[in-house]
Write a protein that holds these residues in place. Sequence first.
Motif, PDB file in Angstrom:
ATOM      1  N   ASP A 339      38.942  29.460  47.266  1.00  0.00           N
ATOM      2  CA  ASP A 339      39.837  30.388  47.954  1.00  0.00           C
ATOM      3  C   ASP A 339      39.153  31.759  48.057  1.00  0.00           C
ATOM      4  OD1 ASP A 339      41.822  32.294  48.592  1.00  0.00           O
ATOM      5  OD2 ASP A 339      43.403  31.079  47.673  1.00  0.00           O
ATOM      6  N   ALA A 340      38.683  32.081  49.266  1.00  0.00           N
ATOM      7  CA  ALA A 340      37.901  33.307  49.450  1.00  0.00           C
ATOM      8  C   ALA A 340      38.710  34.563  49.137  1.00  0.00           C
ATOM      9  CB  ALA A 340      37.363  33.377  50.878  1.00  0.00           C
ATOM     10  N   LYS A 341      39.974  34.571  49.559  1.00  0.00           N
ATOM     11  CA  LYS A 341      40.778  35.786  49.368  1.00  0.00           C
ATOM     12  C   LYS A 341      41.039  36.055  47.894  1.00  0.00           C
ATOM     13  CE  LYS A 341      42.546  36.840  53.762  1.00  0.00           C
ATOM     14  NZ  LYS A 341      42.570  35.614  54.602  1.00  0.00           N
ATOM     15  N   GLN A 342      41.391  34.993  47.147  1.00  0.00           N
ATOM     16  CA  GLN A 342      41.607  35.168  45.699  1.00  0.00           C
ATOM     17  C   GLN A 342      40.312  35.641  45.041  1.00  0.00           C
ATOM     18  OE1 GLN A 342      44.039  34.943  43.546  1.00  0.00           O
ATOM     19  NE2 GLN A 342      45.652  33.628  44.383  1.00  0.00           N
ATOM     20  N   ALA A 343      39.216  34.991  45.391  1.00  0.00           N
ATOM     21  CA  ALA A 343      37.931  35.355  44.786  1.00  0.00           C
ATOM     22  C   ALA A 343      37.602  36.813  45.103  1.00  0.00           C
ATOM     23  CB  ALA A 343      36.833  34.424  45.291  1.00  0.00           C
ATOM     24  N   ALA A 344      37.812  37.209  46.357  1.00  0.00           N
ATOM     25  CA  ALA A 344      37.507  38.590  46.762  1.00  0.00           C
ATOM     26  C   ALA A 344      38.389  39.573  45.996  1.00  0.00           C
ATOM     27  CB  ALA A 344      37.715  38.761  48.263  1.00  0.00           C
ATOM     28  N   ASN A 345      39.687  39.270  45.909  1.00  0.00           N
ATOM     29  CA  ASN A 345      40.607  40.175  45.207  1.00  0.00           C
ATOM     30  C   ASN A 345      40.223  40.349  43.750  1.00  0.00           C
ATOM     31  OD1 ASN A 345      42.065  40.587  47.485  1.00  0.00           O
ATOM     32  ND2 ASN A 345      43.667  39.092  46.975  1.00  0.00           N
ATOM     33  N   TRP A 346      39.869  39.245  43.106  1.00  0.00           N
ATOM     34  CA  TRP A 346      39.575  39.331  41.677  1.00  0.00           C
ATOM     35  C   TRP A 346      38.238  40.004  41.411  1.00  0.00           C
ATOM     36  CZ3 TRP A 346      42.053  38.066  37.034  1.00  0.00           C
ATOM     37  CH2 TRP A 346      43.380  37.662  37.189  1.00  0.00           C
ATOM     38  N   VAL A 347      37.241  39.717  42.240  1.00  0.00           N
ATOM     39  CA  VAL A 347      35.931  40.346  42.014  1.00  0.00           C
ATOM     40  C   VAL A 347      36.046  41.857  42.233  1.00  0.00           C
ATOM     41  CG1 VAL A 347      33.555  40.536  42.862  1.00  0.00           C
ATOM     42  CG2 VAL A 347      34.567  38.282  42.493  1.00  0.00           C
ATOM     43  N   GLN A 348      36.769  42.247  43.289  1.00  0.00           N
ATOM     44  CA  GLN A 348      36.884  43.680  43.568  1.00  0.00           C
ATOM     45  C   GLN A 348      37.925  44.375  42.718  1.00  0.00           C
ATOM     46  OE1 GLN A 348      36.453  44.866  47.951  1.00  0.00           O
ATOM     47  NE2 GLN A 348      37.215  42.792  47.953  1.00  0.00           N
ATOM     48  N   GLU A 350      40.268  43.136  39.349  1.00  0.00           N
ATOM     49  CA  GLU A 350      40.200  43.023  37.892  1.00  0.00           C
ATOM     50  C   GLU A 350      38.754  43.145  37.359  1.00  0.00           C
ATOM     51  OE1 GLU A 350      43.234  42.933  37.168  1.00  0.00           O
ATOM     52  OE2 GLU A 350      43.178  42.764  34.979  1.00  0.00           O
ATOM     53  N   LEU A 351      37.843  42.393  37.971  1.00  0.00           N
ATOM     54  CA  LEU A 351      36.478  42.370  37.442  1.00  0.00           C
ATOM     55  C   LEU A 351      35.781  43.718  37.625  1.00  0.00           C
ATOM     56  CD1 LEU A 351      34.119  40.646  36.203  1.00  0.00           C
ATOM     57  CD2 LEU A 351      33.310  40.387  38.552  1.00  0.00           C
ATOM     58  N   SER A 352      35.782  44.256  38.853  1.00  0.00           N
ATOM     59  CA  SER A 352      34.990  45.476  39.032  1.00  0.00           C
ATOM     60  C   SER A 352      35.648  46.641  38.310  1.00  0.00           C
ATOM     61  CB  SER A 352      34.686  45.738  40.504  1.00  0.00           C
ATOM     62  OG  SER A 352      35.757  46.368  41.109  1.00  0.00           O
TER      63      SER A 352
END
Length: 488
Positions: A339-348, A350-352
């Motif tokens: 899921d690109a959107k979930q991955a993008a949201n989390w990388v940008q 919580e993670l960043s």
Amino acid sequence: MQWETVIGLEVHVQLATQSKIFSGSSTDFGAEPNSQASAVDLAMPGTLPVLNEQAVSMAVQFGLGINAEIPEVSVFDRKNYFYPDLPKGYQTSQMYYPIVGPGEVEISLDDGSTQRIRVHHAHLEEDAGKSLHEDYHGMTGIDLNRAGTPLLEIVSEPDMRNAKQAVAYLRAIHAIVTYLGISDGNMAEGSMRCDVNVSVRPKGQAEFGTRAEIKNVNSFRFVERAIAYEVERQIELIEDGGKVVQETRLYDPDADETRSMRTKEEANDYRYFPCPDLLPIVLDPTYVEQLRDALPELPAEKRARFESALGLSAYDAGVLSANRATADFFEEVMAICGDAKQAANWVQGELSGALNREGLSIENSPVSAQQLGGLLVRVIDDTINGKAAKQVFQAMWNGEGDSANNSADAIIDARGLKQVTDTGAIEAMIDQVISDSPAQVAQYRDAEPDKRGKMIGYFVGQTMKASRGTANPQQVNTLLKQKLDALC
Ligand code: ADP
Ligand code: MG
């Protein structure tokens, strides 16, 4: 009077070769002074330079990466000047026939728009040594370790019109060279520095104004600040009836100002001439084509693919493609969770956020892409809700679970975070909350129907609390509304 700023950048990129451009000395950073300067680097009589093929290959890769013309023949010239950190008395550079011809770089701006900046050419040259002023009272020390380090100087056309564009251009160059792996791009260690050429002209005037060249600016922030200062200085000067002189200036970050180093009248005459010790570089077209075929996907292509194939916003695609480590991390998370959107949201998100708080780069993230991907699998298949996911992430960050494939599952089990979706169980919790809150129920009942929507928050909060955050929030909402409305 309305003024327009004109900016052109000369970016020096240190190429990530093992050894120097014309000798076998190591290019490693931070060694004991003068332990990595050979007789060739010092041009001792009787020595001859031998061109490092890696440096040539890296320069050509850069040229291909910016869609530049790659001339078949390029030539080294001697740039003659006298300076203590230049024991040869000349710098070997390329003046008339550079290795990379005209090309262009796509920059992306904060609003998600993109723009093309033309590159005039890029040429190979060697770095000089370094003067050391600390520790030497009344004297200057010279460290020649850096002498002979390969540099690629990338010269832009004067296509930029404000500091933001200049910084975006520098970031784009940084992204390209690090994607290609031809430089570590470490600005703090001097692997990338730039000369910033700035002029101003009345808006609408066709001719450029006279430029000042600010030498050796070594951070994105300093580029922005140096330009801001310089633009203001030039406009004030002209409005006060003065004239900008063509000169070299230095940016002083402590004082946040630029100062004159030398004017054109004092400029060196470098007496360039072809270096008699080095043959012209003649590139075999098949060699160039092999390098072209081996090019990785570059930032601009990646950004476009993230938008068109993955449906990310222009902003997200820009941020996630800005450096290769982030792009690789994101793509790995996405491959695992699908899921690109979930991955993008989390990388940008919580993670960043966590990385920024601790001043870590993504390469040193305590949570691996595999771990984050595994966590998102459990968010997407509804094993846990968003709130629990943040707890799992925090636990992973703190080293809980095993760092292997699915540490998310181990943490979810150990902490009992599995989402409760069983309607019966949720209803039981809701009934309890309702019977524990007679006053709130009465308020709800007495409220105008259109005010009730807001009042439901209290009951949702209590139910989520009763479930220790594990109840499915949508179900809680729907069931609560049904039950409360039935009481009205
Ligand atoms: P030189 O050979 O004297 O260094 P160039 O013409 O090669 O001068 O330009 C060097 C850099 O200065 C280039 O990046 C170019 O885009 C930039 N430049 C040239 N003229 C101007 C100007 N009037 N204002 C701002 N930048 C300029
Ligand atoms: Mg110049």
